[in-house]
Design an enzyme around this catalytic site. Structure first.
Site, PDB file in Angstrom:
ATOM      1  N   GLY A 495       0.827  -1.197   0.000  1.00 52.01           N
ATOM      2  CA  GLY A 495       0.000   0.000   0.000  1.00 52.01           C
ATOM      3  C   GLY A 495       0.859   1.243   0.000  1.00 52.01           C
ATOM      4  O   GLY A 495       2.086   1.175  -0.095  1.00 52.01           O
ATOM      5  N   ASP A 607      13.092 -11.135   3.098  1.00 52.13           N
ATOM      6  CA  ASP A 607      12.849 -10.263   1.940  1.00 52.13           C
ATOM      7  C   ASP A 607      13.888  -9.144   1.872  1.00 52.13           C
ATOM      8  O   ASP A 607      13.568  -7.976   1.674  1.00 52.13           O
ATOM      9  CB  ASP A 607      11.435  -9.693   1.998  1.00 52.13           C
ATOM     10  CG  ASP A 607      10.932  -9.262   0.609  1.00 52.13           C
ATOM     11  OD1 ASP A 607      11.549  -9.661  -0.393  1.00 52.13           O
ATOM     12  OD2 ASP A 607       9.940  -8.529   0.538  1.00 52.13           O
TER      13      ASP A 607
END
Length: 793
Positions: A495, A607
């Site tokens: 987002g 990640d």
């Protein structure tokens, strides 16, 4: 005849030089050491000679381990390097050591001692270079010794401290960089004010304090424990005060070094692996940062937030504490009344800064309390020595600063408090018992009724949520101008991110969980719970969250955005010179080391990529985005998952193919990132006209052909340190090896980056040609910018 005489003279000189290089540990006034010749200590442990660091044109006189020639422990002329290889070391008839250049000019001179009849210079097997009378070997009669002038390294037998009569200060000063021996910005020295403690400083700013010596160790280094290999000693008498260590086994090699980045580290040499192993490192977490919680604040790294006021104290400015700014510390809840005060015991602490303290070695604890009670300026007392039940007296006469709590170690501290606190403490204790009873009943009700509560509303999660700093949605909306597009910093798979300014002027970054986000509520909670418990200079700081109508994470504002916005942008990339890139490589390594080893939980990020490394105003890296992180217990090393998450181009083979992840998965991702930082090119999408490899395969090919420097980004060629660049590429390839067991741990990576130890040869990297594994049409967007999720049956 003249030619024959000259040849004879050359042969004589060559023979003398060979003797110096291969046998001698001593030179007299009629001898010298030239560049290319060495002194070797009698036991063959240390060697003295000339060396170059980063710049081959600069030559230094130094001492190093004979079998580890790249590890320099002492440098003579660190502020005045020789311009060529014409240097000569001599002993003068007055008993001084002098380093001369090719013109015969003095480059470096030892302090002129008292003249003796027959001075000699000798390299001892301890690594100490001494000047003495040829007839005497008593250490007390040495005219000069290098142990009195340490550089960045403390070896066994060397003193770190002060002579109380002369004021002479034996201290460490870092190198300017790993390739520049000139004095850096960090020092580590014994502070003589109050009861002595060692202070790590950057310039005049204190960065870390060891705390006072408690008879066994420094109060702030609880893992400095007695062991079969070392003995530690702190000496404090009328003549001197110092700390030193001795090796108990002759086969052990150990050194303590102040790194150019301000890390204080102790290494031990392991013959089996032919490498240095990190034994102790300081500082290791946020609570090691000096005065991180301010006056009367206590830091505990395994709680969230890490700072809290000691019992009986409240934040000086509560609004600052609400946004996790603890610098102004705490104040007393009730004013003192000298004759009616009491002392409250606090346990398992690192003792406060002792620069405003007083001590007495013969008092017991009861006598200590009496002395402190009679003096209204005395704020706290403690035992000086914790051995054999405790002895001695240590008093504090100023604000108590730099306190931290431990779960298993630490000492008792008795703090002066108003008598009212005793009454309040009893009331709070009763209330705590009642609250625990209520919570116990609540948990039992949940279990008994097997209530199916909404997600995020279980008994366990309610407890976790109570620990988190919460922001009102209205507060965040006002700060971001109601999430105005003008305040929008960017948008990822989760987002949008907005810049905001809180009412007190604090600049923040607000991460909003999009309704269509590929990260769901699970990842949101994951990030909140992990990041709120992590505090490190190379990890982004979470200030709080909002869980009302919108799911928001409120972070410290990092002005320079993410690394990829610089590294892969044709114009912005010019701002990343080599020193900045190498600093980023080091910072990411330290952040991962904290996650894997030094944090309360062993955390695997899963990640690591350029997008998830943010850069502050000084271009220091901060690892971000913990939505996919996983934690391990202390005895766990790897796990399996049927939900593979991460980013193609950074994923390790064992994780992408089999769903097996471990700390070595992060090491692989880090190795990819290192090669990207060096080259300025992405791993995925890399193209080369001569082959079909990705960036890893290209780097491997250049390495095997001895052409690694061709990987370097052309924009940093002029600012580059060749040795640092080659070492970075080498380490990157070690990290991306196919087999996880072949990859180094992050502690080893940090050590390899900060030292000149010889590196092992890497094996072929995993995903040598990634296009054979993954289809090019996996995604139409830039692969490096997208976090992918792969589901396995």
């Amino acid at each position: 005849m003249k030619a024959f005489a000259a040849l004879s003279m050359c042969l004589v000189l060559f023979s003398c030089n060979a003797l110096l290089s291969n046998a001698l540990d001593t030179i007299a006034t009629d001898q010298s050491i030239r560049d290319g010749e060495n002194l070797l200590s009698a036991g063959g442990t240390f060697e003295l000679g000339f060396f170059s660091a980063g710049d081959p044109r600069k030559r230094y006189l130094g001492i190093w381990y004979k079998k580890i020639a790249t590890t320099i422990v002492w440098v003579a002329n660190r502020v005045a390097p020789l311009a060529d290889a014409s240097g000569t070391l001599r002993v003068t008839t007055h008993g001084s050591l002098v380093l001369l250049d090719g013109n015969g000019s003095d480059i470096w001179l030892s302090n002129a001692p008292i003249p003796v009849r027959n001075p000699v210079a000798q390299l001892l097997d301890s690594g100490n270079l001494v000047v003495r009378d040829a007839e005497g070997s008593d250490p007390n009669t040495f005219l000069w010794q290098s142990f009195d002038y340490p550089t960045d390294t403390l070896v066994a037998g060397m003193k770190l401290g002060r002579n109380r009569r002369s004021g002479f200060n034996h201290h460490l000063t870092s190198w300017k960089s790993i390739n520049d021996p000139s004095p850096g910005n960090f020092t580590f020295q014994l502070d003589p004010n109050g009861y002595p403690q060692e202070l790590l400083k950057q310039g005049s700013d204190i960065k870390f304090s060891t705390g006072p010596w408690n008879g066994l160790r420094w109060s702030g280094i609880p893992n400095l424990n007695p062991n079969p290999y070392y003995s530690y000693e702190f000496v404090l008498n009328e003549e001197e005060m110092y700390y030193r260590y001795e090796l108990l086994n002759s086969w052990v090699i150990s050194r303590m070094i102040l790194m150019p980045n301000g890390m204080l580290q102790r290494f031990t040499w392991i013959d089996r692996t032919q490498g240095w192993t990190l034994y102790i490192s300081c500082p290791i977490d946020q609570c090691d940062n000096y005065a991180s919680c301010g006056a009367y604040g206590s830091c505990r790294v395994d709680t969230s937030p890490v700072c809290r006021c000691l019992k009986g104290f409240v934040p000086r400015f509560s609004q600052e504490w609400d946004i996790l700014d603890w610098s102004n510390g705490c104040v007393r809840r009730n004013a003192l009344d000298c004759e009616k005060d009491i002392f409250v015991k606090y346990s398992r602490l690192k003792l406060p800064d002792t620069r405003s303290s007083w001590f007495n070695e013969s008092m017991n604890l009861q006598e200590c309390e009496v002395v402190c009670m009679k003096n209204c300026s005395c704020m706290a007392y403690s035992n000086l020595d914790i051995r054999n039940g405790g002895s001695g007296c240590l008093l504090w006469f100023d604000k108590l600063i730099d306190i931290r709590e431990y779960s298993d170690y630490g000492q008792d501290l008795y703090i002066r408090m108003a008598k009212h606190e005793l009454v309040m403490g009893l009331a709070v204790s009763f209330g705590s018992v009642f609250l625990i009873l209520v919570l116990t009943i609540r948990v039992l009700q949940c279990k008994k009724k097997k209530m199916k509560l909404p997600e995020g509303d279980s008994c366990e999660n309610q407890k976790e949520d109570l620990e988190l700093p919460l922001f009102d949605l209205s507060t965040v909306a006002i700060a971001t101008n109601y999430f105005s597009s003008d305040n929008k910093l960017g948008e990822g798979g989760f987002g949008p991110v907005y810049k905001g300014v809180l009412r007190g002027g604090q600049i923040i970054a607000v991460k909003m969980l999009s309704k269509n986000s590929r990260q769901g509520l699970h990842e949101f909670k994951n990030e909140v719970l992990y990041v709120s418990k992590l505090q490190h200079r190379n990890l982004v700081k979470l200030l709080g969250c909002c869980i009302e109508e919108e799911k928001l994470l409120i972070y410290e504002f990092v002005p320079n955005r993410s690394l990829d916005s610089f590294l892969f942008d044709p114009t912005q990339r010019e701002q990343l010179d080599w020193s900045t890139r190498f600093n980023i490589i080091n910072g990411i390594a330290r952040g991962l080391l904290y996650l894997h080893q030094d944090s309360r939980l062993r955390i695997i990020h899963r990640d690591i990529k350029a997008n998830n490394v943010l850069l502050d105003c000084e271009m220091n890296p901060k690892i971000s985005d913990f939505g996919l992180a996983k934690s391990f217990a202390g005895n766990e090393t790897q796990a399996n998952t049927n939900r593979v998450v991460g980013t193609y181009g950074y994923m390790s083979p064992e994780y992408a193919l089999d769903g097996v992840f471990s700390t070595k998965s992060d090491v692989f991702s880090y190795g990819v990132l290192v090669l990207e930082i060096v080259s300025g090119k992405r791993n995925r999408g890399f193209r080369h006209p001569d082959h079909d490899h990705n960036l890893l395969g290209h780097a491997w090919r250049l390495f095997t052909e001895g052409r690694s420097m061709q990987l370097l980004d052309q924009l940093v060629e002029n600012s580059c340190s060749t040795s640092e660049a080659l070492r970075s590429i080498h380490i990157g390839l070690l990290c991306v090896q196919r087999c996880p067991d072949d990859r180094p741990s992050m502690s080893t990576v940090v050590m390899m980056l900060g030292s000149d130890i010889e590196l092992p040869l890497p094996k072929e990297p995993g995903f040598f040609n990634e296009r054979n594994l993954l289809q090019e049409n996996t995604s139409q967007s830039q692969p490096n910018e997208m976090t992918m999720t792969v589901l396995y049956a």
